[in-house]
Design a protein around this motif. Structure first.
Motif, PDB file in Angstrom:
ATOM      1  N   THR A   1      30.572  17.469   9.535  1.00 20.07           N
ATOM      2  CA  THR A   1      29.387  17.619  10.377  1.00 20.07           C
ATOM      3  C   THR A   1      29.414  18.959  11.099  1.00 20.07           C
ATOM      4  O   THR A   1      30.478  19.513  11.388  1.00 20.07           O
ATOM      5  CB  THR A   1      29.282  16.496  11.423  1.00 20.07           C
ATOM      6  N   LEU A   2      28.232  19.457  11.391  1.00 16.10           N
ATOM      7  CA  LEU A   2      28.043  20.710  12.110  1.00 16.10           C
ATOM      8  C   LEU A   2      26.964  20.498  13.154  1.00 16.10           C
ATOM      9  O   LEU A   2      25.904  19.950  12.853  1.00 16.10           O
ATOM     10  CB  LEU A   2      27.606  21.810  11.134  1.00 16.10           C
ATOM     11  N   THR A   3      27.246  20.907  14.376  1.00 13.90           N
ATOM     12  CA  THR A   3      26.257  20.857  15.446  1.00 13.90           C
ATOM     13  C   THR A   3      26.109  22.264  15.997  1.00 13.90           C
ATOM     14  O   THR A   3      27.104  22.899  16.365  1.00 13.90           O
ATOM     15  CB  THR A   3      26.711  19.907  16.578  1.00 13.90           C
ATOM     16  N   ILE A   4      24.894  22.759  16.024  1.00  6.41           N
ATOM     17  CA  ILE A   4      24.628  24.095  16.551  1.00  6.41           C
ATOM     18  C   ILE A   4      24.219  23.957  18.016  1.00  6.41           C
ATOM     19  O   ILE A   4      23.265  23.253  18.335  1.00  6.41           O
ATOM     20  CB  ILE A   4      23.527  24.820  15.750  1.00  6.41           C
ATOM     21  N   ASP A   5      24.959  24.640  18.897  1.00  4.22           N
ATOM     22  CA  ASP A   5      24.681  24.600  20.331  1.00  4.22           C
ATOM     23  C   ASP A   5      23.818  25.772  20.792  1.00  4.22           C
ATOM     24  O   ASP A   5      22.999  25.624  21.685  1.00  4.22           O
ATOM     25  CB  ASP A   5      25.987  24.615  21.133  1.00  4.22           C
TER      26      ASP A   5
ATOM     27  N   ALA B   1      35.423  24.166  17.631  1.00  2.13           N
ATOM     28  CA  ALA B   1      34.227  24.903  18.020  1.00  2.13           C
ATOM     29  C   ALA B   1      34.293  26.280  17.375  1.00  2.13           C
ATOM     30  O   ALA B   1      35.374  26.802  17.101  1.00  2.13           O
ATOM     31  CB  ALA B   1      34.152  25.029  19.540  1.00  2.13           C
ATOM     32  N   PHE B   2      33.137  26.854  17.124  1.00  2.90           N
ATOM     33  CA  PHE B   2      33.097  28.173  16.492  1.00  2.90           C
ATOM     34  C   PHE B   2      31.997  29.013  17.124  1.00  2.90           C
ATOM     35  O   PHE B   2      31.035  28.497  17.694  1.00  2.90           O
ATOM     36  CB  PHE B   2      32.829  28.050  14.988  1.00  2.90           C
ATOM     37  N   THR B   3      32.183  30.306  17.005  1.00  7.15           N
ATOM     38  CA  THR B   3      31.132  31.260  17.314  1.00  7.15           C
ATOM     39  C   THR B   3      31.108  32.252  16.164  1.00  7.15           C
ATOM     40  O   THR B   3      32.137  32.821  15.804  1.00  7.15           O
ATOM     41  CB  THR B   3      31.383  32.008  18.641  1.00  7.15           C
ATOM     42  N   CYS B   4      29.962  32.406  15.553  1.00  3.49           N
ATOM     43  CA  CYS B   4      29.760  33.335  14.447  1.00  3.49           C
ATOM     44  C   CYS B   4      28.853  34.440  14.972  1.00  3.49           C
ATOM     45  O   CYS B   4      27.740  34.177  15.437  1.00  3.49           O
ATOM     46  CB  CYS B   4      29.084  32.603  13.289  1.00  3.49           C
ATOM     47  N   PHE B   5      29.364  35.669  14.944  1.00  2.00           N
ATOM     48  CA  PHE B   5      28.596  36.820  15.402  1.00  2.00           C
ATOM     49  C   PHE B   5      28.061  37.586  14.200  1.00  2.00           C
ATOM     50  O   PHE B   5      28.641  37.533  13.114  1.00  2.00           O
ATOM     51  CB  PHE B   5      29.489  37.749  16.235  1.00  2.00           C
ATOM     52  N   ASP B   6      26.979  38.328  14.397  1.00  2.00           N
ATOM     53  CA  ASP B   6      26.441  39.181  13.336  1.00  2.00           C
ATOM     54  C   ASP B   6      27.541  40.086  12.785  1.00  2.00           C
ATOM     55  O   ASP B   6      28.450  40.491  13.508  1.00  2.00           O
ATOM     56  CB  ASP B   6      25.315  40.071  13.875  1.00  2.00           C
ATOM     57  N   GLY B   7      27.465  40.390  11.504  1.00  2.00           N
ATOM     58  CA  GLY B   7      28.371  41.357  10.912  1.00  2.00           C
ATOM     59  C   GLY B   7      29.686  40.804  10.421  1.00  2.00           C
ATOM     60  O   GLY B   7      30.603  41.563  10.111  1.00  2.00           O
ATOM     61  N   GLY B   8      29.858  39.476  10.365  1.00  2.00           N
ATOM     62  CA  GLY B   8      31.087  38.904   9.834  1.00  2.00           C
ATOM     63  C   GLY B   8      32.201  38.703  10.840  1.00  2.00           C
ATOM     64  O   GLY B   8      33.369  38.684  10.479  1.00  2.00           O
TER      65      GLY B   8
END
Length: 189
Positions: free
Chosen positions: A160-164, A41-48
């Motif tokens: 595969t990528l699933t956006i939650d 699982a991942f979380t990508c936040f603004d700004g890198g």
């Protein structure tokens, strides 16, 4: 979004820069008993800023000033900020210019402009051709609304990528604060 041609799709993928996104990713090798895939699982936040948690228990935190890898046993390895994002999932799917599928000199696959695209809603699927072995083909599916690669099927490997979530919640805000504290500037004690 209006229908895209192959060139417009490439421009969209090359220029895509995610804001906040959270979801899951997986890489599997359906034809191999020797190669293990990777998922998490991942979380990508603004700004890198990135928080990537692998199913193996490993965790990778990235910030503009440094990185932190936490092993399943809890040991920590602080490192420098990454000048370039890794060319593997989740980065290569969330930030398509980090992929190896756009036909650039450093890539191993390209979108085959001679084959028609198939679209349904915000999903667009194109045929890929190997730059190393032109008889090898695969497919790449893009979520044109989110500007991410939703899946890649090369036969021997499937990503595969699933956006939650596309908006942060309270738990995401707390995780972001912890990420900023956990990753110290590289070289600092």
């Amino acid at each position: 979004m209006e229908p895209l041609n192959h060139r417009e799709l490439l421009v969209l993928l090359e220029q895509s820069e995610p804001g906040f996104l959270a979801g899951t990713f997986a890489t599997v090798f359906p034809r191999s008993v020797d190669q293990e895939g990777e998922a998490g699982a991942f979380t990508c936040f603004d700004g890198g800023f990135w928080d990537v948690r692998y199913d193996t228990g490993r965790r990778t935190l990235l910030t503009p000033w440094g990185s932190l890898t936490v092993s399943p046993e809890g040991s920590e390895d602080h490192g420098p900020a990454m000048a370039d994002r890794p060319r593997v999932p989740p980065w290569s799917l969330v930030v398509p210019r980090c992929s190896t599928f756009l036909g650039r000199a450093c890539d191993s696959w390209q979108i085959d402009a001679g084959k028609p695209m198939a679209g349904q809603g915000d999903s667009l699927t194109v045929v890929l051709t190997s730059l190393e072995q032109p008889s090898a083909t695969g497919t790449l599916t893009v979520d044109t609304r989110l500007r991410v690669i939703a899946s890649v099927d090369l036969g021997h490997v499937v990503q595969t990528l699933t956006i939650d979530r596309t908006s942060p919640g309270a738990a995401d805000a707390a995780a972001f604060r912890k990420l900023r504290i956990a990753v110290r500037p590289f070289g600092a004690r």
